[in-house]
Scaffold this active site. Structure first.
Site, PDB file in Angstrom:
ATOM      1  N   TYR A  97       0.531  -1.756  -0.011  1.00 63.06           N
ATOM      2  CA  TYR A  97      -0.055  -0.286  -0.078  1.00 63.06           C
ATOM      3  C   TYR A  97       1.098   1.122   0.123  1.00 63.06           C
ATOM      4  CZ  TYR A  97      -3.732  -3.000   1.274  1.00 63.06           C
ATOM      5  OH  TYR A  97      -4.818  -4.252   1.050  1.00 63.06           O
ATOM      6  N   ASN A 119     -12.445  -2.013  -4.819  1.00 63.64           N
ATOM      7  CA  ASN A 119     -12.129  -2.664  -5.940  1.00 63.64           C
ATOM      8  C   ASN A 119     -13.387  -3.809  -6.925  1.00 63.64           C
ATOM      9  OD1 ASN A 119     -11.499  -4.117  -8.804  1.00 63.64           O
ATOM     10  ND2 ASN A 119      -9.976  -5.041  -7.757  1.00 63.64           N
ATOM     11  N   CYS A 127      -6.217  -6.799  -7.235  1.00 65.45           N
ATOM     12  CA  CYS A 127      -6.023  -6.249  -5.416  1.00 65.45           C
ATOM     13  C   CYS A 127      -5.289  -7.509  -5.185  1.00 65.45           C
ATOM     14  CB  CYS A 127      -7.223  -5.752  -5.235  1.00 65.45           C
ATOM     15  SG  CYS A 127      -8.773  -6.773  -5.126  1.00 65.45           S
ATOM     16  N   HIS A 128      -5.453  -8.114  -5.274  1.00 66.82           N
ATOM     17  CA  HIS A 128      -4.734  -9.217  -4.052  1.00 66.82           C
ATOM     18  C   HIS A 128      -2.966  -9.975  -3.978  1.00 66.82           C
ATOM     19  CE1 HIS A 128      -4.886 -10.865  -7.927  1.00 66.82           C
ATOM     20  NE2 HIS A 128      -4.376 -12.203  -7.239  1.00 66.82           N
ATOM     21  N   GLU A 154      -0.158 -18.145  -8.185  1.00 64.75           N
ATOM     22  CA  GLU A 154       0.000 -17.487  -9.361  1.00 64.75           C
ATOM     23  C   GLU A 154       1.751 -17.289  -8.627  1.00 64.75           C
ATOM     24  OE1 GLU A 154      -0.815 -13.367  -9.204  1.00 64.75           O
ATOM     25  OE2 GLU A 154      -2.485 -13.801  -9.405  1.00 64.75           O
TER      26      GLU A 154
END
Length: 165
Positions: A97, A119, A127-128, A154
């Site tokens: 952030y 979002n 956003c993750h 991912e």
């Protein structure tokens, strides 16, 4: 008119919303800020088919390009700036952030957290991939277990204490 359909994922049911042309929402059922679905009409649309194909590829371990989809999330100019930065974070990578705040030339990571948390197109606008200071796993409208799942999918190497499904 606003439209909706559903998508079954390994995380559960997603609600997809559209204005008829572009994707306006991708919500994990029961997440924070879930829309009033009574305001949406069930309909098959090309954007829903494209989004489902994108999500199928994503959840099978591929890294589809975000720009393959037309999306139009509703939000303030500030939120759109934050969401654009989220779209620039490559799959398998994370940011904080605070780093997003620095990119925008502001001091408040909390303001960034508010924009990230609201979002409306989760997973696709990633956003993750945003972590707290020091890489802490904080905040995700769909829940921290969903965030851990998406990051692991991912290939993000989470510290042992964070990698708890």
């Amino acid at each position: 008119m606003n439209y909706k359909t559903r998508y079954h994922s390994p995380l559960g049911l997603y609600l997809l919303t559209s204005d008829g042309v572009s994707l306006t929402g991708c919500y994990l059922e029961n997440q924070k800020y879930f829309p009033d679905i009574a305001a949406f009409e069930e309909k098959d649309l090309p954007i829903f088919e494209q989004t489902k194909n994108w999500l199928d590829a994503y959840f099978s371990g591929e890294k589809p390009e975000i720009m393959e989809l037309s999306f139009a999330p509703e939000g303030s100019e500030f939120r759109h700036k934050v969401w654009q930065i989220l779209c620039e974070i490559p799959a398998g990578q994370t940011t904080t952030y605070g780093e997003i705040a620095r990119k925008l030339g502001i001091r408040s990571g909390q303001a960034i957290g508010g924009a990230v948390g609201h979002n409306p197109i989760s997973v696709i606008i990633p956003c993750h991939r945003v972590l707290g200071a020091g890489g802490s796993l904080t905040g995700y409208a769909g829940g921290l277990s969903a965030k851990r799942y998406l990051l692991a999918l991912e290939g993000v190497d989470l510290p042992e204490q964070l990698n708890l499904f």
